[in-house]
Design a protein around this motif. Structure first.
Motif, mmCIF file in Angstrom:
data_model
loop_
_atom_site.group_PDB
_atom_site.id
_atom_site.type_symbol
_atom_site.label_atom_id
_atom_site.label_comp_id
_atom_site.label_asym_id
_atom_site.label_seq_id
_atom_site.Cartn_x
_atom_site.Cartn_y
_atom_site.Cartn_z
ATOM 1 N N ARG A 80 -44.864 -19.567 33.073
ATOM 2 C CA ARG A 80 -43.833 -18.900 32.283
ATOM 3 C C ARG A 80 -42.916 -19.891 31.575
ATOM 4 N N SER A 81 -42.675 -21.006 32.237
ATOM 5 C CA SER A 81 -41.672 -21.929 31.716
ATOM 6 C C SER A 81 -42.346 -23.209 31.238
ATOM 7 N N LYS A 82 -42.102 -23.543 29.990
ATOM 8 C CA LYS A 82 -42.675 -24.779 29.429
ATOM 9 C C LYS A 82 -41.544 -25.583 28.806
ATOM 10 N N PRO A 83 -40.615 -26.077 29.664
ATOM 11 C CA PRO A 83 -39.382 -26.669 29.121
ATOM 12 C C PRO A 83 -39.596 -27.963 28.343
ATOM 13 N N ASP A 84 -40.742 -28.618 28.561
ATOM 14 C CA ASP A 84 -40.917 -29.932 27.940
ATOM 15 C C ASP A 84 -41.838 -29.904 26.724
ATOM 16 N N GLU A 85 -42.649 -28.855 26.612
ATOM 17 C CA GLU A 85 -43.606 -28.815 25.515
ATOM 18 C C GLU A 85 -42.878 -28.423 24.236
ATOM 19 N N GLY A 86 -43.199 -29.119 23.156
ATOM 20 C CA GLY A 86 -42.578 -28.746 21.893
ATOM 21 C C GLY A 86 -42.537 -29.908 20.927
ATOM 22 N N SER A 87 -41.724 -29.729 19.901
ATOM 23 C CA SER A 87 -41.614 -30.724 18.834
ATOM 24 C C SER A 87 -40.244 -31.393 18.931
ATOM 25 N N TYR A 88 -40.249 -32.720 19.021
ATOM 26 C CA TYR A 88 -39.026 -33.482 19.265
ATOM 27 C C TYR A 88 -38.651 -34.341 18.067
ATOM 28 N N VAL A 89 -37.354 -34.483 17.843
ATOM 29 C CA VAL A 89 -36.863 -35.521 16.930
ATOM 30 C C VAL A 89 -35.694 -36.213 17.614
ATOM 31 N N CYS A 90 -35.474 -37.473 17.273
ATOM 32 C CA CYS A 90 -34.248 -38.117 17.720
ATOM 33 C C CYS A 90 -33.337 -38.286 16.509
ATOM 34 N N VAL A 91 -32.054 -38.151 16.762
ATOM 35 C CA VAL A 91 -31.040 -38.247 15.717
ATOM 36 C C VAL A 91 -30.075 -39.357 16.114
ATOM 37 N N ALA A 92 -29.917 -40.316 15.223
ATOM 38 C CA ALA A 92 -28.994 -41.427 15.453
ATOM 39 C C ALA A 92 -27.792 -41.214 14.548
ATOM 40 N N ARG A 93 -26.579 -41.306 15.117
ATOM 41 C CA ARG A 93 -25.375 -41.036 14.343
ATOM 42 C C ARG A 93 -24.330 -42.124 14.542
ATOM 43 N N ASN A 94 -23.677 -42.487 13.457
ATOM 44 C CA ASN A 94 -22.383 -43.151 13.563
ATOM 45 C C ASN A 94 -21.475 -42.559 12.485
ATOM 46 N N TYR A 95 -20.291 -43.116 12.310
ATOM 47 C CA TYR A 95 -19.339 -42.451 11.416
ATOM 48 C C TYR A 95 -19.783 -42.485 9.953
ATOM 49 N N LEU A 96 -20.762 -43.312 9.650
ATOM 50 C CA LEU A 96 -21.226 -43.388 8.263
ATOM 51 C C LEU A 96 -22.355 -42.422 7.950
ATOM 52 N N GLY A 97 -22.905 -41.810 8.975
ATOM 53 C CA GLY A 97 -23.981 -40.866 8.684
ATOM 54 C C GLY A 97 -24.936 -40.724 9.848
ATOM 55 N N GLU A 98 -26.084 -40.141 9.553
ATOM 56 C CA GLU A 98 -27.071 -39.943 10.597
ATOM 57 C C GLU A 98 -28.458 -40.163 10.034
ATOM 58 N N ALA A 99 -29.374 -40.488 10.933
ATOM 59 C CA ALA A 99 -30.780 -40.655 10.576
ATOM 60 C C ALA A 99 -31.590 -39.824 11.555
ATOM 61 N N VAL A 100 -32.603 -39.165 11.026
ATOM 62 C CA VAL A 100 -33.448 -38.302 11.845
ATOM 63 C C VAL A 100 -34.854 -38.887 11.857
ATOM 64 N N SER A 101 -35.421 -38.989 13.044
ATOM 65 C CA SER A 101 -36.766 -39.547 13.156
ATOM 66 C C SER A 101 -37.802 -38.538 12.669
ATOM 67 N N ARG A 102 -39.023 -39.014 12.595
ATOM 68 C CA ARG A 102 -40.145 -38.097 12.373
ATOM 69 C C ARG A 102 -40.295 -37.198 13.591
ATOM 70 N N ASN A 103 -40.939 -36.057 13.388
ATOM 71 C CA ASN A 103 -41.253 -35.155 14.494
ATOM 72 C C ASN A 103 -42.334 -35.745 15.371
ATOM 73 N N ALA A 104 -42.180 -35.573 16.673
ATOM 74 C CA ALA A 104 -43.249 -35.928 17.605
ATOM 75 C C ALA A 104 -43.504 -34.725 18.479
ATOM 76 N N SER A 105 -44.772 -34.373 18.648
ATOM 77 C CA SER A 105 -45.050 -33.225 19.506
ATOM 78 C C SER A 105 -45.428 -33.711 20.890
ATOM 79 N N LEU A 106 -44.928 -33.001 21.887
ATOM 80 C CA LEU A 106 -45.304 -33.264 23.267
ATOM 81 C C LEU A 106 -46.135 -32.076 23.705
ATOM 82 N N GLU A 107 -47.375 -32.352 24.061
ATOM 83 C CA GLU A 107 -48.267 -31.305 24.546
ATOM 84 C C GLU A 107 -48.599 -31.599 25.981
#
Length: 111
Positions: A80-107
Protein backbone atom coordinates in the motif's frame (compact mmCIF):
# COMPACT_ATOMS: atom_id res chain seq x y z
CA UNK A 1 44.05 38.46 -4.59
CA UNK A 2 41.41 39.27 -7.15
CA UNK A 3 38.39 40.73 -5.36
CA UNK A 4 36.18 40.01 -8.35
CA UNK A 5 36.45 36.34 -7.41
CA UNK A 6 34.88 37.05 -4.04
CA UNK A 7 31.50 38.13 -5.38
CA UNK A 8 28.45 36.16 -4.39
CA UNK A 9 26.89 34.07 -7.13
CA UNK A 10 23.64 32.13 -7.44
CA UNK A 11 23.60 28.35 -7.04
CA UNK A 12 24.35 25.99 -9.87
CA UNK A 13 24.08 22.24 -9.81
CA UNK A 14 27.42 20.61 -10.51
CA UNK A 15 26.31 17.01 -9.99
CA UNK A 16 22.82 15.87 -10.90
CA UNK A 17 21.07 12.80 -9.50
CA UNK A 18 20.62 9.85 -11.82
CA UNK A 19 17.86 7.26 -12.07
CA UNK A 20 18.19 4.27 -9.75
CA UNK A 21 16.50 0.93 -9.39
CA UNK A 22 16.87 -0.43 -5.87
CA UNK A 23 15.70 -3.53 -4.06
CA UNK A 24 13.40 -3.06 -1.10
CA UNK A 25 15.35 -2.77 2.15
CA UNK A 26 18.59 -1.79 0.40
CA UNK A 27 20.41 1.52 0.91
CA UNK A 28 20.87 3.94 -1.95
CA UNK A 29 22.00 7.50 -2.61
CA UNK A 30 20.68 10.16 -4.94
CA UNK A 31 23.58 12.46 -5.67
CA UNK A 32 23.36 16.21 -5.78
CA UNK A 33 26.14 18.72 -5.53
CA UNK A 34 25.73 22.45 -5.93
CA UNK A 35 28.00 25.43 -5.69
CA UNK A 36 27.22 29.03 -4.98
CA UNK A 37 28.26 31.81 -2.68
CA UNK A 38 26.99 31.86 -0.01
CA UNK A 39 26.89 28.06 0.07
CA UNK A 40 23.41 27.05 -1.05
CA UNK A 41 21.02 25.08 1.10
CA UNK A 42 19.77 21.89 -0.52
CA UNK A 43 16.27 20.53 -0.37
CA UNK A 44 14.88 17.48 -2.10
CA UNK A 45 11.45 17.14 -3.64
CA UNK A 46 9.70 13.93 -4.63
CA UNK A 47 6.81 14.24 -7.06
CA UNK A 48 6.64 17.92 -6.11
CA UNK A 49 6.50 17.36 -2.33
CA UNK A 50 9.37 18.27 -0.07
CA UNK A 51 11.24 15.20 1.20
CA UNK A 52 11.55 14.92 4.97
CA UNK A 53 15.04 13.95 6.11
CA UNK A 54 16.76 13.25 9.42
CA UNK A 55 16.97 17.00 10.02
CA UNK A 56 13.15 17.16 10.13
CA UNK A 57 12.70 13.87 11.95
CA UNK A 58 15.57 12.05 13.70
CA UNK A 59 13.85 8.71 13.03
CA UNK A 60 13.69 9.31 9.29
CA UNK A 61 15.29 6.66 7.08
CA UNK A 62 16.43 9.42 4.70
CA UNK A 63 19.48 11.52 5.46
CA UNK A 64 20.71 14.70 3.86
CA UNK A 65 24.46 14.25 3.46
CA UNK A 66 26.84 17.22 3.88
CA UNK A 67 27.42 17.20 0.11
CA UNK A 68 23.70 17.68 -0.52
CA UNK A 69 23.09 14.11 -1.61
CA UNK A 70 20.06 12.21 -0.33
CA UNK A 71 20.93 8.93 1.39
CA UNK A 72 18.35 6.22 2.07
CA UNK A 73 19.32 3.87 4.90
CA UNK A 74 16.93 1.36 3.37
CA UNK A 75 14.23 1.59 0.76
CA UNK A 76 10.76 1.33 2.30
CA UNK A 77 8.21 -0.31 0.06
CA UNK A 78 4.97 -2.06 0.83
CA UNK A 79 1.91 -3.08 -1.07
CA UNK A 80 0.00 0.00 0.00
CA UNK A 81 2.77 2.40 0.87
CA UNK A 82 5.53 3.32 -1.54
CA UNK A 83 7.08 6.32 0.22
CA UNK A 84 10.38 6.21 -1.64
CA UNK A 85 9.36 5.43 -5.21
CA UNK A 86 8.94 8.43 -7.45
CA UNK A 87 10.61 11.27 -9.28
CA UNK A 88 13.13 13.36 -7.36
CA UNK A 89 14.79 16.72 -7.89
CA UNK A 90 17.18 18.60 -5.66
CA UNK A 91 16.87 22.35 -5.29
CA UNK A 92 19.82 24.49 -4.25
CA UNK A 93 19.02 27.97 -2.92
CA UNK A 94 20.78 31.04 -1.71
CA UNK A 95 19.66 34.66 -1.56
CA UNK A 96 20.55 35.19 -5.21
CA UNK A 97 18.33 32.47 -6.56
CA UNK A 98 17.83 28.78 -6.93
CA UNK A 99 18.88 25.95 -9.21
CA UNK A 100 16.89 22.81 -9.83
CA UNK A 101 18.52 19.55 -10.81
CA UNK A 102 17.34 17.19 -13.50
CA UNK A 103 14.67 14.69 -12.49
CA UNK A 104 15.84 11.33 -11.24
CA UNK A 105 13.46 8.45 -10.84
CA UNK A 106 13.78 5.97 -8.01
CA UNK A 107 12.20 2.64 -8.81
CA UNK A 108 11.92 -0.29 -6.47
CA UNK A 109 12.91 -3.55 -8.15
CA UNK A 110 10.25 -6.25 -8.13
CA UNK A 111 11.02 -9.09 -5.75
Amino acid sequence: LNLADERDFPPRIVEHPSDVIVSKGEPTTLNCKAEGRPTPTIEWYKDGERVETDKDDPRSHRMLLPSGSLFFLRIVHGRRSKPDEGSYVCVARNYLGEAVSRNASLEVACE
